[in-house]
Design a protein around this motif. Structure first.
Motif, PDB file in Angstrom:
ATOM      1  N   GLN A  19       0.763  -1.314   0.042  1.00 36.88           N
ATOM      2  CA  GLN A  19      -0.060   0.077   0.121  1.00 36.88           C
ATOM      3  C   GLN A  19       0.900   1.292   0.033  1.00 36.88           C
ATOM      4  OE1 GLN A  19      -1.579   1.564   3.646  1.00 36.88           O
ATOM      5  NE2 GLN A  19      -1.243   3.241   2.042  1.00 36.88           N
ATOM      6  N   VAL A  34       1.983   1.523  -3.653  1.00 36.27           N
ATOM      7  CA  VAL A  34       0.975   2.502  -4.568  1.00 36.27           C
ATOM      8  C   VAL A  34       0.655   3.801  -4.098  1.00 36.27           C
ATOM      9  CG1 VAL A  34      -1.735   2.337  -4.733  1.00 36.27           C
ATOM     10  CG2 VAL A  34      -0.279   0.044  -4.858  1.00 36.27           C
ATOM     11  N   SER A  42       1.485   8.247   2.236  1.00 37.08           N
ATOM     12  CA  SER A  42       1.330   6.795   2.229  1.00 37.08           C
ATOM     13  C   SER A  42       1.024   6.110   3.632  1.00 37.08           C
ATOM     14  CB  SER A  42       2.553   6.199   1.811  1.00 37.08           C
ATOM     15  OG  SER A  42       3.851   6.230   2.670  1.00 37.08           O
ATOM     16  N   ALA A  82      -6.360   0.484  -2.823  1.00 37.70           N
ATOM     17  CA  ALA A  82      -5.238  -0.432  -2.833  1.00 37.70           C
ATOM     18  C   ALA A  82      -5.321  -1.252  -1.734  1.00 37.70           C
ATOM     19  CB  ALA A  82      -3.822   0.510  -2.765  1.00 37.70           C
TER      20      ALA A  82
END
Length: 556
Positions: free
Chosen positions: A95, A98, A125, A319
């Protein structure tokens, strides 16, 4: 207020305004977190009027993060952490990757450099510790399978961010043409990993013996102040030592301090004593975040702000949802994890500040990170509310069955009736349990601490693992045919919720509850308890009885 110091100004101004706006938000059925954030904006440097000290507020907020993570560690055993490692480790790393790629893509559109986009993406993130834990606590999900996965995911994110904070300066030196080689970068990485591993090993091997011993000695003094002070000293001291000696984050250090104390019988008392401080400093965290926000950026760059918010709310969530489903978990779990992570917080601010100091992030990027953090934290409670409505309508399944993995324990309704249902097996609960066993009374215990559950099962005692505030847990413990419900948990207001739930299902049930204060007695009685026992009153009654006073012989 000319006599007040900046510290007092910041605490008083932040807490008073947060209280007023929190009450207002609650009145409009909005999460109080929104009120706390708006309070921060109003006392910040970007709005007219009173301005709090922007350097002190984040440090006060860090105390809230430390105490909050310590409290989570008290309820999250190493066994639980290892149970979710298969999803938390690969899921969190994937994740982060992404979200970072989405940040780099956004930077291309904004005509930023690749490095600027990399730092920007990393800032977006990682989720906020405080926001995620507060959301889970409000919904009593901390001890659930979903809560364990979310917390495990968060811990992995924190570890990755710790490594990022160490490696980013080395990477910046490489870009600047300084005498730093890739070999040195890998050495820095290995050193950081070694420090983290050394800290965790030290806490598991040494800490799990020393920390409970210190707290037990403090408790044996009989002084509540000394015990509370020892809890704070352990939590803050270990967190500080983790940063200074091992380069680990405050949050991670405090978390493992709580974990090593988890198996001690004093864990519940430690959690209860530190709860007010955790709540107060958590509020200061949200106020400090609001102080960093310049509302004008929403007007000057609305499209960039919306794109940043989309990465956080949609990109990260999608995600996380896909990754959790990929690992075979239920839709309920996947949705809960994705909504939990749909915000950013403290590490984003730290990383953005470091990026600015290293010349690896532009001021525009930092402002967008702050805007994304503020707006995502404001929107996150609304997303949770929508999720709860959606699950109630479309996925009302039992979490204990939908979230169970192959090889996991299956809890079935116990084959027992006309029993005493005992909630909590701490100091008070264990004494009651021992007397019930001596009298030969059938008994079922509801306990949310894994170590105690294993201990009770080894003793042959009927026990259900979970939170008694959940209807399915009460059903597993056979509330429908219990003779008594005995609540010994120290939190009187949580006990009131359980009483109301039990009374709704069993109007004829005899419910006896423990309380500490007069307001708790009134609250629990109103919720339907048959009898509320306040420890202080019972002590006074027993002491008077021991005097064996005879009214006829007393002088008038």
């Amino acid at each position: 207020m000319h006599h007040a110091t900046p510290l007092i100004n910041t605490i008083v101004g932040g807490l008073v305004l947060a209280f007023l706006l929190g009450i207002l938000a609650n009145r409009f059925r909005i999460s109080p977190l929104v009120g706390y954030l708006v309070a921060g904006v109003l006392v910040g440097p970007h709005t007219p009027g009173f301005v709090a000290d922007t350097s002190l507020a984040p440090e006060l907020a860090e105390l809230g993060v430390i105490l909050l993570m310590f409290g989570v560690g008290l309820h999250f055993s190493l066994k639980d952490l290892m149970a979710v490692k298969s999803i938390a480790i690969p899921g969190a790393i994937a994740q982060i990757a992404v979200a970072t790629l989405l940040g780099i893509t956004f930077s291309t559109v904004m005509h930023w450099t690749l490095v600027n986009g990399l730092v920007f993406g990393l800032c977006l993130s990682t989720a906020s510790t405080v926001v995620l834990l507060r959301a889970l606590e409000e919904r009593q999900l901390i001890d659930s399978r979903r809560g364990q996965i979310a917390i495990g995911w968060l811990i992995v994110e924190d570890l990755v961010m710790v490594l990022t904070l160490v490696l980013l300066p080395a990477y910046g030196k490489l870009l600047g043409g300084e005498s730093e080689t890739m070999r040195q970068v890998w050495l820095d990485l290995a050193l950081t990993l070694g420090k983290v591993a050394a800290f965790i090993t030290l806490m598991i091997v040494v800490g799990r013996r020393v920390v409970p011993w210190v707290l037990a000695k403090s408790a044996s003094t009989g002084s509540r102040e000394l015990f509370t002070l020892s809890v704070l000293a352990m939590a803050l001291g270990i967190a500080f030592g983790a940063v200074e000696l091992f380069g680990v984050s405050f949050a991670l250090g405090a978390f493992f301090a709580g974990v090593v104390l988890n198996e001690s019988e004093l864990s519940h008392r430690a959690a209860h004593d530190t709860l007010p401080l955790r709540d107060a400093f958590a509020v200061l965290f949200f106020v400090s975040v609001g102080m960093l926000f310049d509302p004008l950026i929403v007007i000057h760059e609305p499209l960039a702000v919306l794109a940043t918010l989309a990465i956080i709310l949609v990109g990260k969530s999608a995600a996380a949802f896909a990754l959790v489903k990929l690992f075979g978990h239920s839709r309920r779990t996947a949705l809960t994890i994705s909504v939990s992570l749909a915000q950013i917080g403290e590490f984003a601010f730290i990383l953005a500040g470091l990026g600015i100091s290293l010349g690896m992030l532009s001021p525009q990027g930092q402002n967008l990170v702050l805007a994304g953090a503020i707006l995502s934290i404001m929107v996150n409670p609304l997303m949770f509310a929508l999720l709860e409505r959606y699950l109630a309508r479309h996925d009302p399944g039992d979490e204990e069955t939908t979230d169970r993995q192959p090889g996991e324990e299956t809890q079935l309704p116990l084959e027992v009736c006309h029993h005493a249902l005992l909630v909590g097996y701490g100091r008070v609960g264990s004494l009651i349990g021992a007397r019930l066993a001596e009298a030969g009374m059938p008994m079922v215990v509801i306990e949310n601490t894994r170590a105690r559950v294993d201990m009770l099962r080894n003793q042959g005692i009927n026990v259900v693992l979970g939170n008694a505030a959940k209807p399915e847990i009460l059903s597993l413990a056979r509330l429908d045919c219990a003779r008594w419900l005995l609540l010994t948990i120290p939190n009187g207001f949580e006990a009131g919720e359980i009483v109301a739930l039990a009374r709704e299902k069993r109007p004829d049930l005899s419910i006896i509850v423990r309380a500490h204060y007069d307001d708790e007695v009134a609250y629990i009685t109103e919720r339907g308890a048959t009898q509320v026992v306040m420890g202080e009153r019972e002590i006074a009654t027993s002491m008077i009885a021991l005097l064996q006073l005879d009214a006829a012989k007393l002088p008038y």
